[in-house]
Every structure is written in C-alpha cells, then in structure tokens.
Motif scaffolding. Structure first.
Motif, mmCIF file in Angstrom:
data_model
loop_
_atom_site.group_PDB
_atom_site.id
_atom_site.type_symbol
_atom_site.label_atom_id
_atom_site.label_comp_id
_atom_site.label_asym_id
_atom_site.label_seq_id
_atom_site.Cartn_x
_atom_site.Cartn_y
_atom_site.Cartn_z
ATOM 1 N N ASP A 210 31.434 -15.064 37.461
ATOM 2 C CA ASP A 210 31.636 -13.970 38.401
ATOM 3 C C ASP A 210 32.444 -12.903 37.668
ATOM 4 O OD1 ASP A 210 32.492 -12.208 40.343
ATOM 5 O OD2 ASP A 210 33.058 -13.750 41.787
ATOM 6 N N LEU A 211 31.786 -11.830 37.239
ATOM 7 C CA LEU A 211 32.440 -10.845 36.390
ATOM 8 C C LEU A 211 33.526 -10.068 37.133
ATOM 9 C CD1 LEU A 211 29.326 -9.557 34.439
ATOM 10 C CD2 LEU A 211 31.054 -11.195 33.701
ATOM 11 N N ALA A 212 33.362 -9.872 38.410
ATOM 12 C CA ALA A 212 34.403 -9.184 39.178
ATOM 13 C C ALA A 212 35.688 -10.000 39.182
ATOM 14 C CB ALA A 212 33.920 -8.935 40.606
ATOM 15 N N TRP A 213 35.547 -11.324 39.270
ATOM 16 C CA TRP A 213 36.722 -12.203 39.242
ATOM 17 C C TRP A 213 37.398 -12.160 37.870
ATOM 18 C CZ3 TRP A 213 40.288 -14.533 41.839
ATOM 19 C CH2 TRP A 213 40.980 -15.628 41.303
ATOM 20 N N LEU A 214 36.594 -12.199 36.801
ATOM 21 C CA LEU A 214 37.166 -12.141 35.460
ATOM 22 C C LEU A 214 37.858 -10.808 35.216
ATOM 23 C CD1 LEU A 214 34.449 -13.861 33.245
ATOM 24 C CD2 LEU A 214 36.433 -14.866 34.377
ATOM 25 N N ALA A 215 37.270 -9.715 35.723
ATOM 26 C CA ALA A 215 37.904 -8.406 35.563
ATOM 27 C C ALA A 215 39.256 -8.364 36.260
ATOM 28 C CB ALA A 215 36.980 -7.312 36.098
ATOM 29 N N ALA A 216 39.355 -9.027 37.402
ATOM 30 C CA ALA A 216 40.623 -9.065 38.124
ATOM 31 C C ALA A 216 41.668 -9.879 37.365
ATOM 32 C CB ALA A 216 40.411 -9.649 39.521
ATOM 33 N N LEU A 217 41.225 -10.936 36.671
ATOM 34 C CA LEU A 217 42.157 -11.759 35.908
ATOM 35 C C LEU A 217 42.693 -11.019 34.690
ATOM 36 C CD1 LEU A 217 40.368 -15.246 35.882
ATOM 37 C CD2 LEU A 217 42.266 -14.508 37.337
ATOM 38 N N GLY A 218 41.839 -10.244 34.033
ATOM 39 C CA GLY A 218 42.251 -9.505 32.853
ATOM 40 C C GLY A 218 42.184 -10.346 31.591
ATOM 41 N N THR A 219 43.073 -11.313 31.448
ATOM 42 C CA THR A 219 43.096 -12.213 30.300
ATOM 43 C C THR A 219 42.743 -13.619 30.765
ATOM 44 O OG1 THR A 219 44.768 -10.907 29.152
ATOM 45 C CG2 THR A 219 44.529 -13.203 28.475
ATOM 46 N N TYR A 220 41.851 -14.271 30.051
ATOM 47 C CA TYR A 220 41.388 -15.596 30.462
ATOM 48 C C TYR A 220 40.804 -16.307 29.261
ATOM 49 C CZ TYR A 220 37.248 -12.655 30.791
ATOM 50 O OH TYR A 220 36.264 -11.747 30.520
ATOM 51 N N ASP A 221 40.356 -17.542 29.464
ATOM 52 C CA ASP A 221 39.774 -18.345 28.397
ATOM 53 C C ASP A 221 38.320 -17.942 28.202
ATOM 54 O OD1 ASP A 221 38.883 -20.251 26.628
ATOM 55 O OD2 ASP A 221 39.289 -21.972 27.924
ATOM 56 N N LEU A 222 38.044 -17.274 27.099
ATOM 57 C CA LEU A 222 36.711 -16.726 26.837
ATOM 58 C C LEU A 222 35.702 -17.774 26.392
ATOM 59 C CD1 LEU A 222 38.287 -13.808 24.928
ATOM 60 C CD2 LEU A 222 36.845 -13.424 26.928
ATOM 61 N N ALA A 223 36.182 -18.956 26.004
ATOM 62 C CA ALA A 223 35.276 -20.031 25.587
ATOM 63 C C ALA A 223 34.961 -20.991 26.715
ATOM 64 C CB ALA A 223 35.876 -20.807 24.416
ATOM 65 N N SER A 224 35.680 -20.903 27.826
ATOM 66 C CA SER A 224 35.536 -21.856 28.921
ATOM 67 C C SER A 224 34.126 -21.832 29.499
ATOM 68 C CB SER A 224 36.553 -21.533 30.018
ATOM 69 O OG SER A 224 36.301 -22.295 31.182
ATOM 70 N N LEU A 225 33.609 -23.000 29.779
ATOM 71 C CA LEU A 225 32.279 -23.113 30.366
ATOM 72 C C LEU A 225 32.203 -22.387 31.699
ATOM 73 C CD1 LEU A 225 29.451 -24.370 30.278
ATOM 74 C CD2 LEU A 225 30.408 -26.452 31.228
ATOM 75 N N GLU A 226 33.216 -22.507 32.529
ATOM 76 C CA GLU A 226 33.175 -21.865 33.837
ATOM 77 C C GLU A 226 33.322 -20.356 33.740
ATOM 78 O OE1 GLU A 226 36.234 -23.401 36.311
ATOM 79 O OE2 GLU A 226 37.808 -23.133 34.813
ATOM 80 N N ASN A 227 33.768 -19.833 32.582
ATOM 81 C CA ASN A 227 33.883 -18.384 32.383
ATOM 82 C C ASN A 227 32.731 -17.818 31.571
ATOM 83 O OD1 ASN A 227 36.276 -18.320 33.822
ATOM 84 N ND2 ASN A 227 37.566 -18.481 32.001
#
Length: 386
Positions: A210-227
């Motif tokens: 969910d790209l809107a959710w990732l945009a809200a997080l800002g920094t996250y695990d870019l290798a994660s399967l769920e991301n």
C-alpha cells in the motif's frame, strides 16, 4: 496423473484409502512453475481466514497453517474424525426424491492475504482427504482498502475476479493452478463443490504494498516482503527459503530464517533482494537469531541501481560495496548506519562461507515516491451468500 495444457499435472483420479504406515507415501504432488514465489497467504505474514459458511468437522483456520498437514489415524472427536484442514459437513438435496446436492451447491471461505499482491499460482492441497475431498474448487480474488469485514467482502457490488474457474480436483494431492492476472489483490474466496475437506491453501505471488501507507511512514524496511521487497535469486535454498529472511517480526527457530548447506568448496553463498523501488538507503540490520553453531561467519552487503542499466543478475559489474566483509556473531542482531548517499534498487548479501541468517532489514525511503493507486470505492455492509 495427466498433464494440463499449461504443463501443470492434474491429480483428479481417485486417491486410495489409507492403508497404514507413512500417510504421505502415496501423496500426489509436483514441482509447480510458481512455487519459488512466496506464499502471500502465509499466516506468519498476517494472513487469516476471516469467514466460512461451514466448518463443522474441521476449522477454517487450518487452511493457512505453515507446514504440511498432520494425520493421526486414531484421532476422533465428538463430531467424527479429527482432520488438519478445513472440512464441511456432507450436503444433502432438498427432499427424499432429490437426495443429492444441486449442481451449484458449494461451501466457501474468505481469506485475507498477509501480503497483498500479484498472484502467480494457487495450490489447493487435499492432503489426507481421500474420500472426503471436494469434487471441484474455484478461487476468486478482490481488492478492498483497509481491513474489510466479512460483510464488506460479501456485499453487493464488490468485484470478484476469477483466478481459478470451477475445476475438478483429486484427494490426497497438491492441486496446483497457474494464475495469469497482473492485478493487485487483498482477499480471496475459495469455494469447494459441493462440500468436503481441504488441508492447506497456498497463494504464491509477489507482494505489492500500500504505497499511501509507505508514504505516510517515510522511512521503512525496503527489503521487507510486506513492503514489496522480493528475493530474486539465491545461491542455496537447501534448508530453508531465502524469503524467510524478509518476513516480518523476529525469527524464533532456525527454520524461520535462511540457512544454506555446509560448503565443501572455496566459494560462498549469497542472496539478491529487489527493494520496494529506487530507494535511498540509510541503515541495515543483519540478524542471526536462532543460529548458534551455524550462523554465517562474515557478511558483505552490496547495492545496485538498475535504473542505470546495470544488470542485477551479473555479480561482476554495477555493484557497490556498502558494507565491507564484517564478522557476524551467532544469535545476535547486527546494526550498521550507512555513510554517504546510497541509492539502489537492489541489494546483495554475500555470506562467507555459508550458514544461517534469520533476517535482513534495509531501512530507508523511496528516492522518488511512487504514485499510489486511486482509492477503491467503499463497499456496503449487506451480506450475501457467494
């Protein structure tokens, strides 16, 4: 066993009654062209069976249990044989003159994917269901925002896409179906005709976050399967899948990470990850939890930006070392802050010479935020039977 037009074997002939001994001795299965993709319906990713119209003999939640189904020939309960799967009662016709179920009678279960994404194949596993498996199955998929309830999923107006049309299946077998649909899905509807038991459901594909959710997080695990991270290739998958290394949460046991066989040559093992997108990397974690006498000895991490035209499958060009060969401690989390600007679409972990790695985390943010898809229409709350 007969081949399908797609080259996937079909096991629609009858299974034999259990004759004692190893219950898997006569189990029918095959290597499917999509089984190298992760299971998006893995319970460890947060998947769940949110509803079923009937689960009289065996609970719907068994469908998504990790591992093979278990069979105890002596296990009986108040309702009958205890089975490790989802099993419904026997359907009957309307009256004595029509004792058999109607042509379209069926049972259904609604499944929430742990990692929504593009589905490449489905396995409907009827292990140990020999004379009580369904005659046929179908699988449909939909995409709804948020966390919809069963009533939302069953509401009128929800668009369901057929991934597997009504197709005969066999008992005590892994019934595989290739899927060719580029859409992102969040939920499935598994139907069995007219009734019966299914041990496991596996949904192989690629995660699409969910790209809107990732945009809200800002920094996250870019290798994660769920991301949206993905394992493109690895040198060795002997003891466990490299996809385990990008599962959410911490590994609790050795089989929940990535472990290679013992090398007897002078080489080393590696795994290549595709990140969520072109990203700015800030920090990495290499976790060897659970690996005590068999952790990887040393690790190197390299990055590549495929938008420059570099080929990720080539280990010779395009890669920049961002973590030099570093000693790893057993059963420990190793954290490294990356210096300078690191922009990449892929990272490659090289372990020397072999061993186990529980998790790999690559923290950062997208270099150019991806545009999220427009929101899906809200659904009503009026339930209906599929």
């Amino acid at each position: 066993m007969s081949g399908t037009p797609a080259g996937i074997p079909s096991f629609t002939d009858h299974a034999k009654p259990y004759a004692g001994g190893d219950p898997y001795a006569d189990y029918r299965t095959a290597a499917f062209p999509f089984d190298h993709f992760p299971d998006l319906a893995d319970r460890r990713l947060g998947a769940g069976v949110v509803a079923a119209n009937d689960e009289f003999f065996a609970e719907r939640e068994n469908l998504l249990q990790p591992g093979a189904a278990h069979f105890d020939p002596g296990a009986y309960g108040h309702k009958g044989k205890v089975m490790d799967g989802w099993e419904t009662r026997r359907r009957r016709g309307a009256c004595a003159d029509t004792p058999h179920p109607a042509e379209d009678d069926h049972d259904w279960a609604l499944v929430r994917l742990g990692a929504p994404g593009i589905i490449h194949g489905v396995v409907v596993d009827t292990a140990h269901f020999r004379g009580n498996h369904p005659q046929a199955v179908s699988v449909e998929a939909t995409a709804l925002p948020g966390t919809p309830s069963p009533e939302d999923l069953l509401a009128g107006g929800v668009k369901w896409t057929v991934l597997v049309p009504r197709t005969p299946v066999g008992g005590h077998a892994a019934n595989g179906f290739a899927v060719h649909c580029p859409e992102r899905f969040t939920h499935l509807r598994l139907s069995q005709y007219p009734d019966g038991g299914i041990a496991r459901l596996r949904v192989h594909g690629e995660s699409v976050p969910d790209l809107a959710w990732l945009a809200a997080l800002g920094t996250y695990d870019l290798a994660s399967l769920e991301n949206g991270g993905h394992v493109e290739d690895a040198s060795d998958r002997f003891f466990s899948s490299p996809f385990h290394s990008i599962h959410p949460g911490r590994s609790r046991r050795m089989d929940e990470g990535w472990e290679t066989r013992r090398r007897r040559d002078r080489g080393h093992d590696w795994v290549r990850y595709r990140l969520t997108g072109r990203s700015e990397l800030r920090a990495v974690e290499i976790d060897t939890s659970g690996y005590k006498g068999n952790a990887a000895g040393w690790a190197t991490l390299s990055a590549l930006d495929a938008t420059t035209g570099a080929d990720p499958s080539s280990h010779e060009t395009g890669w920049t070392e961002i973590l030099p060969r570093t000693r790893l401690e057993p059963d420990a989390v190793h954290r490294f802050v990356l210096g300078g600007s690191v922009v990449a679409t892929h990272v490659r972990l090289d372990i020397h010479p072999d061993g186990g790695v529980a998790r790999v985390r690559v923290h950062g943010s997208l270099a150019v935020p991806l545009s999220p898809a427009p929101p899906l229409p809200e659904t009503g709350a009026s339930p209906q039977t599929p």
